[in-house]
Structure formats: structure tokens, C-alpha cells
Design a protein around this motif. Structure first.
Motif, PDB file in Angstrom:
ATOM      1  N   ASN A 142      -0.945 -21.239 -35.547  1.00 41.65           N
ATOM      2  CA  ASN A 142      -0.141 -20.525 -36.537  1.00 41.65           C
ATOM      3  C   ASN A 142      -0.232 -19.028 -36.255  1.00 41.65           C
ATOM      4  O   ASN A 142      -1.234 -18.378 -36.574  1.00 41.65           O
ATOM      5  CB  ASN A 142      -0.640 -20.828 -37.945  1.00 41.65           C
ATOM      6  N   THR A 190       1.741 -16.724 -37.534  1.00 39.26           N
ATOM      7  CA  THR A 190       2.347 -15.923 -38.606  1.00 39.26           C
ATOM      8  C   THR A 190       1.298 -15.269 -39.488  1.00 39.26           C
ATOM      9  O   THR A 190       1.634 -14.426 -40.322  1.00 39.26           O
ATOM     10  CB  THR A 190       3.267 -16.796 -39.474  1.00 39.26           C
ATOM     11  N   SER A 203      -5.450 -16.855 -39.524  1.00 37.17           N
ATOM     12  CA  SER A 203      -5.603 -18.093 -38.753  1.00 37.17           C
ATOM     13  C   SER A 203      -6.452 -17.876 -37.504  1.00 37.17           C
ATOM     14  O   SER A 203      -6.839 -18.832 -36.832  1.00 37.17           O
ATOM     15  CB  SER A 203      -4.227 -18.636 -38.343  1.00 37.17           C
ATOM     16  N   TRP A 208      -5.551 -16.784 -34.708  1.00 34.85           N
ATOM     17  CA  TRP A 208      -4.889 -17.323 -33.518  1.00 34.85           C
ATOM     18  C   TRP A 208      -5.187 -16.483 -32.273  1.00 34.85           C
ATOM     19  O   TRP A 208      -5.335 -17.022 -31.169  1.00 34.85           O
ATOM     20  CB  TRP A 208      -3.390 -17.451 -33.745  1.00 34.85           C
TER      21      TRP A 208
END
Length: 354
Positions: free
Chosen positions: A260, A262, A266, A268
Motif C-alpha cells: 500500500n 498511499t 504502511s 512501504w
């Protein structure tokens, strides 16, 4: 400090650390003083030069790999004042240092005032700016790539085009020389668990050979002194391929991992960064190319600190460079303070020739 004072300090250090007779030292000090008085400079012996280059590595505040400073192979190339022969010697350096992946720390030292190598590293990838402002290849190489093209070099416009060697003698026009493919060892990147990783067609060259820095030994400055160790994995996986202003591969890796992207929370970027570094270490080791992970490098640096303390020498360091760009708090370096005082002999930055 004057050249004479720097020279005297260096000669005394050389004789003391190598346990050489005081009588020889005094004779050498007299020779050096006479040379400087009569000519304004002096000439290092090959042994002095080799010692100075190794101690400069020992003094390199930004380098985590200093444990191996005594293993530096020194190539004395000071007598060469010819572009084509210098080119041949640089190819010899690349071949010797690469050693089919069993990398040997090496430095080639050329005439101090007359030779200049324009490259940042002997092997590096080109960067091509597109009409829309995007870049194909390495954005950090844009300015040098333009210089090479102006000299007549023609790249292929690819992501990983190896730039030519650019050599200049005194105020003569610089000349470029292509590096034959057989001298360029590269590692295609793949991942031990993600089969799709190989489809990204990433790779990196095996040996980081810095050629834009100058070496100062006892008041003498060598403007052309390319040197190399081997890579710490994070230099490639957390900087060259990950930085937004370099190859910026984290968003692509994260997308292929199904993360994820966005939301910052998260993590990421962190997860993609770890897997990119896993791929770098895995690929280099699979191909038999020397590389070190940042945890092992930090442990080696700790041994270096112990060795220096036993030799009654203070360890200087630039903390912001010594901490690895991935999980720095997991190393002892993060939790220490270092004195960033610069010592001579040393490697340092110099003004770009272009």
C-alpha cells in the motif's frame, strides 16, 4: 602549515610507524628539506607513497571499511605523462582490482600536477536528460555525460550505459577512451524469493573505483589517484538504486510487492528498501563478487577501533557517513560520538575540472 612542515611530519611518522633507524630518518629529512628549499617541492619514494596512501585510507573519516587499510595495493604510475598509456594503466587497475569478483583494494597514483581524470568513478553509468525533464540512466551523471557527448562520445541512451574514461594532461584538451566490455564486471540483480525481481532488469557494476578525489601526502597533492575497496550493499541498495534523485526504484519494487503506497504508515518504503538490499547482497554473493552487508561492516569497524586503540591512535570519523543508511540504530556506530578532525595523509574532494 607549510609544505616543509607537512613533509617533516610525514617523514617522521613514516619512519616511526615502520620502525626504521633514526639515522636513516635524519638523512631523509635533510634530503627532503634540501629538495623543498631548492625546488619548492620534493619527491616521495615508492615506499613512502604506498605508506601514505594506506594511512590516508586509515584516516578516511567517512569510510566504514578502514579495518583493511594495510591491504591496499599501491600502483606507482607517476612517470607516465601520456593519455594512451594512462588509459592502459587504468584498464590494468580495473582488471587487477576486479580480479574476477574477488576484489582487491587498489590505488593507482599518477604524476601529482599534470594528470587529471575527469570521471567521478572509473566505471559509472551515464544519465540522459529527456525533453520532458525525465532522465534515462543515472541522474547523478547528467553533467559528466554531457561533457562526454561534447567530446564526441556516443552513448546508447540506455539505463546502464558505462561512460568512457576522460583523461587530461596539463592544459591539453581532454580525451575520452571507451572501456572494453570485457573489463566491465556487472551483477544482474535478482531476489532469492521474488521471481519477478529479475524482470526489473536492474544491475550494478562490481567495483566502486573513486577517481575524482585527490590524495595529499606530506604536503604533496596527487590530483589523479583512483582507488577502490568493495561495496557495502547499502551503497547500491539504499542509495544508488533507491534515492529519489538517483534510480528511484522503491516505488516500482513496492508496487510489484503489492504494498500500500498511499500511506506512509504502511512503511512501504522500508519494506521495499529491505528487499532491494536483500536482492543486492544475494546477487553479488551468487555471482562471487565481494560485498559486505552493513551489520558485518559495522562489526569490522569496531575491530578497527580496537586495533587503533591498541596502537595508541585516536579514531576520527564523520558520524553522518559512518552510520549505514539502513537500520543504523542496529549498529554500535549509531550510539557513539566521533571526532571529525581531519588528519594527513588524506583523501579529499577537489574542484571539478568541468
Amino acid at each position: 602549515m607549510s609544505m616543509l612542515n607537512k613533509a617533516m611530519d610525514f617523514i617522521k611518522m613514516y619512519y616511526a610507524e615502520n620502525d626504521l633507524p633514526e639515522e636513516q630518518m635524519n638523512q631523509r629529512l635533510g634530503e627532503v628539506e634540501q629538495q623543498i628549499t631548492e625546488h619548492g617541492h620534493y619527491t616521495h619514494t615508492t615506499d613512502e607513497l604506498a605508506y601514505g596512501a594506506r594511512v590516508a585510507w586509515r584516516n578516511s573519516n567517512k569510510c566504514i571499511g578502514r579495518l583493511f587499510w594495510q591491504s591496499l595495493q599501491v600502483k606507482d604510475q607517476r612517470v607516465i605523462i601520456d593519455e594512451e598509456i594512462i588509459y592502459e594503466k587504468l584498464l590494468e587497475h580495473i582488471d587487477f582490482a576486479t580480479n574476477d569478483g574477488k576484489i582487491r583494494p587498489t590505488i593507482s597514483i599518477f604524476e601529482p600536477k599534470k594528470v587529471r581524470i575527469w570521471n567521478h568513478q572509473l566505471i559509472r553509468y551515464a544519465g540522459y536528460e529527456q525533453e520532458d525533464g525525465s532522465v534515462i540512466g543515472d541522474p547523478d551523471s547528467l553533467a559528466f555525460t554531457k561533457q562526454c557527448i561534447e567530446l564526441g562520445w556516443q552513448g546508447n541512451g540506455g539505463q546502464f550505459d558505462v561512460l568512457p574514461l576522460v583523461i587530461q594532461i596539463e592544459d591539453h584538451p581532454p580525451r575520452f577512451f571507451d572501456i572494453p566490455q570485457e573489463y566491465i564486471k556487472e551483477v544482474p540483480l535478482r531476489h532469492p524469493e521474488f521471481d519477478w525481481f529479475a524482470d526489473l532488469h536492474m544491475k550494478w557494476y562490481a567495483v566502486p573505483m573513486i577517481s575524482s578525489m585527490k590524495l595529499e601526502v606530506g604536503g604533496i597533492t596527487y590530483a589523479a589517484a583512483p582507488f577502490n575497496g568493495w561495496y557495502m550493499g547499502t551503497e547500491i541498495g539504499a542509495r544508488n538504486l533507491a534515492d529519489e534523485y538517483r534510480y528511484n526504484m522503491l516505488p516500482i519494487v513496492a508496487e510489484r510487492m503489492g504494498l500500500n503506497t498511499t500511506s506512509n504508515s504502511s512503511l512501504w518504503r522500508d519494506r521495499a528498501l529491505v528487499e532491494l538490499n536483500v536482492a543486492v547482497l544475494f546477487s553479488f554473493k551468487e555471482d562471487g563478487v565481494s560485498i559486505v552487508d552493513h551489520h558485518t561492516a559495522a562489526q569490522q569497524f569496531k575491530r578497527f577501533e580496537v586495533n587503533e586503540a591498541s596502537a595508541d591512535r585516536d579514531v576520527t570519523g564523520n558520524w553522518t557517513w559512518l552510520i549505514p543508511p539502513l537500520s543504523p540504530a542496529a549498529t554500535h556506530i549509531f550510539h557513539k560520538q566521533y571526532d571529525n578532525t581531519k588528519k594527513s595523509p588524506e583523501y579529499s574532494y577537489q574542484k571539478s575540472p568541468y
